[in-house]
Design a protein around this motif. Structure first.
Motif, PDB file in Angstrom:
ATOM      1  N   ASN A   1     -62.377 103.442 -55.467  1.00 46.53           N
ATOM      2  CA  ASN A   1     -62.329 103.146 -57.223  1.00 46.53           C
ATOM      3  C   ASN A   1     -62.441 104.433 -57.917  1.00 46.53           C
ATOM      4  O   ASN A   1     -62.874 104.233 -59.029  1.00 46.53           O
ATOM      5  CB  ASN A   1     -63.240 102.149 -57.411  1.00 46.53           C
ATOM      6  CG  ASN A   1     -62.959 100.616 -57.125  1.00 46.53           C
ATOM      7  OD1 ASN A   1     -62.181  99.948 -57.354  1.00 46.53           O
ATOM      8  ND2 ASN A   1     -63.817 100.247 -56.067  1.00 46.53           N
TER       9      ASN A   1
ATOM     10  N   GLU B   1     -61.880  99.830 -49.787  1.00 54.50           N
ATOM     11  CA  GLU B   1     -61.322  99.975 -51.139  1.00 54.50           C
ATOM     12  C   GLU B   1     -61.945 101.026 -51.700  1.00 54.50           C
ATOM     13  O   GLU B   1     -63.342 101.290 -51.789  1.00 54.50           O
ATOM     14  CB  GLU B   1     -61.320  98.670 -51.972  1.00 54.50           C
ATOM     15  CG  GLU B   1     -60.786  98.768 -53.376  1.00 54.50           C
ATOM     16  CD  GLU B   1     -60.311  97.205 -53.849  1.00 54.50           C
ATOM     17  OE1 GLU B   1     -60.464  96.461 -53.202  1.00 54.50           O
ATOM     18  OE2 GLU B   1     -60.156  97.239 -55.141  1.00 54.50           O
TER      19      GLU B   1
ATOM     20  N   ASN C   1     -52.038 100.256 -53.947  1.00 50.96           N
ATOM     21  CA  ASN C   1     -52.573  99.814 -54.828  1.00 50.96           C
ATOM     22  C   ASN C   1     -52.193  98.557 -55.452  1.00 50.96           C
ATOM     23  O   ASN C   1     -52.202  98.276 -56.658  1.00 50.96           O
ATOM     24  CB  ASN C   1     -52.467 101.153 -55.939  1.00 50.96           C
ATOM     25  CG  ASN C   1     -51.073 101.351 -56.658  1.00 50.96           C
ATOM     26  OD1 ASN C   1     -50.279 100.654 -56.108  1.00 50.96           O
ATOM     27  ND2 ASN C   1     -50.860 102.311 -57.427  1.00 50.96           N
TER      28      ASN C   1
ATOM     29  N   ASP D   1     -55.939  99.470 -60.201  1.00 51.99           N
ATOM     30  CA  ASP D   1     -57.273  98.593 -60.355  1.00 51.99           C
ATOM     31  C   ASP D   1     -58.206  98.803 -59.026  1.00 51.99           C
ATOM     32  O   ASP D   1     -59.101  98.141 -58.614  1.00 51.99           O
ATOM     33  CB  ASP D   1     -56.892  97.057 -60.262  1.00 51.99           C
ATOM     34  CG  ASP D   1     -56.612  96.809 -61.758  1.00 51.99           C
ATOM     35  OD1 ASP D   1     -56.674  97.468 -62.877  1.00 51.99           O
ATOM     36  OD2 ASP D   1     -55.464  95.869 -61.803  1.00 51.99           O
ATOM     37  N   GLY D   2     -57.563  99.919 -58.513  1.00 56.49           N
ATOM     38  CA  GLY D   2     -58.294 100.323 -57.136  1.00 56.49           C
ATOM     39  C   GLY D   2     -57.249 100.591 -56.015  1.00 56.49           C
ATOM     40  O   GLY D   2     -56.179  99.888 -56.215  1.00 56.49           O
TER      41      GLY D   2
END
Ligand SMILES: [Zn+2]
Length: 402
Positions: free
Chosen positions: A370, A368, A318, A333-334
């Motif tokens: 989220n 990625e 991360n 943030d992802g």
């Protein structure tokens, strides 16, 4: 009359021969599979997970000690040593008259660590693999799953739910679930096809004949994902090796066996599906450290007969933290999920059991994400053809994005 009889016999022979044709063709296909596996494996990439050492072994094995098996310690130790297994997590059935965990394999024999686990029942139908086993296992059948798990955890043991379809209670206090078992896979196979495969293909390709029956246990994985999306849960695949499927024309009480065969010898079974466990580098492999790594979910299941899965990794990053399988990571943030496998394969990423995305055929896959959730990956060797485009080569433990 004689003529009709002669014709009937000829017709019968012709039919019997014709029935064999598909199985002779299947043997030919298994030969081709063997060649494809060899060429896939000639192109191996290697990479180590920094900070960890990988150990491979088999979970879920029985001997004659716990019944339902003719396997001896000697056969089992030799098969584990010859196959280069670092560990075998035994799961002897309990016995009303003696403690199979105390009398079973426990410690290092040759090059392999054996853990004296047991397979036990709860009163509500729950089935569990315990690591290590317990001197009181014979009385566990009086407890329901909830009470049994309380006792197991108070004693610091690890409980893996197997035969998850048999569970009758809603209790999910166990630490892990066996999402695949060779025994269940074999039971779900077509016995008619299997008999002729044993005749035609098994003598030359024992392991690969088994492999053509590999299937993804969709129902078990659904149960696993339902629980793992709510709490941390170890995922395992088991051999359930019994060494009890032998058939002989002549056999005696001294153990002499002639004119027959055994289809589930340990030396064959131990090559099919294995668990790979990651220990922090420098940590010696012992019963306690192995159980601790399993408890943390630092492991994956590999159908190694299709290609050695050693070196597979699944990690999350991360930007500030990196976690491997079994770990928890903040979404921030992802989070980037990184999968790597030693052979080129198709990676499929699942979030809470729902297929999220998949790669093209490659050694590596990064995506990625989220959203919070329980993420795990399966790898498929599509190049091997059916059924391996549907039956996974690797099943990882999850990473929990919180
Ligand atoms: Zn078993």
């Amino acid at each position: 009359m004689k003529k009709i009889l002669g014709k009937s016999v000829l017709l019968l022979i012709a039919v019997l021969l014709a029935v064999q044709v598909p199985f002779i063709y299947r043997r030919y296909k298994i030969g081709q599979l063997s060649n494809k596996i060899a060429s896939l494996n000639a192109d191996r990439a290697t990479r180590e997970t920094p900070g960890y050492t990988e150990y491979k072994g088999v979970m879920h094995a029985h001997t004659s000690l716990g019944g339902h098996s003719t396997g001896t310690f000697e056969e089992l130790i030799k098969a584990a040593n010859d196959n280069g297994l670092n560990f075998v997590a035994m799961t002897e059935h309990y016995d009303l008259n003696y403690d199979t965990s105390a009398l079973g394999l426990n410690g290092v024999y040759g090059k392999t660590l054996f853990v004296n686990g047991q397979e036990v029942d709860a009163s509500d139908g729950g089935r569990y693999l315990l690591f290590p086993g317990s001197p009181e296992s014979a009385s566990f059948g009086k407890l329901d799953s909830k009470a049994l798990m309380e006792k197991i955890h108070a004693e610091g043991r690890l409980a893996v739910n197997n035969y998850p379809e048999r569970k009758t209670s809603d209790n999910t206090d166990f630490d892990g679930m066996e999402v695949y078992s060779l025994h269940i896979n074999a039971k779900r196979s077509n016995p008619f096809t299997a008999i002729f495969d044993v005749i035609w293909s098994f003598p030359t390709y024992p392991e690969l004949t088994y492999a053509t029956y590999f299937r993804r246990n969709d129902d078990y994985l659904r149960r696993y994902d339902a629980v793992a999306s709510q709490k941390r849960l170890l995922l395992t695949a088991g051999a359930d090796a019994h060494s009890n499927k032998g058939y002989y024309l002549i056999a005696d009480d001294e153990g002499n066996r002639h004119f027959g065969f055994k289809i589930d010898q340990y030396k064959v079974i131990f090559r099919l599906v294995r668990m790979h466990v990651l220990l922090e580098s420098g940590t010696p492999l012992t019963r306690e450290t192995l159980i601790e790594a399993l408890r943390k979910g630092r492991a994956f299941a590999g159908f190694d007969i299709l290609g050695d899965t050693s070196g597979f990794s699944f990690s999350a990053d991360n930007g500030t933290e990196i976690r491997i399988m079994g770990g928890e990571i903040k979404l921030a943030d992802g989070v980037k999920l990184n999968s790597f496998a030693p052979l080129k394969c198709r990676f499929v990423v699942y979030r809470n059991g729902v297929r999220l995305n998949e790669s093209t055929v490659s050694n590596e896959y990064r995506i990625e994400v989220n959203e919070q959730g329980t993420y795990r990956v399966e790898a498929y060797l599509d190049d091997l053809g059916s059924p391996f485009d549907q039956a996974p080569w690797i099943v990882s433990n999850p990473i929990y994005v919180r």
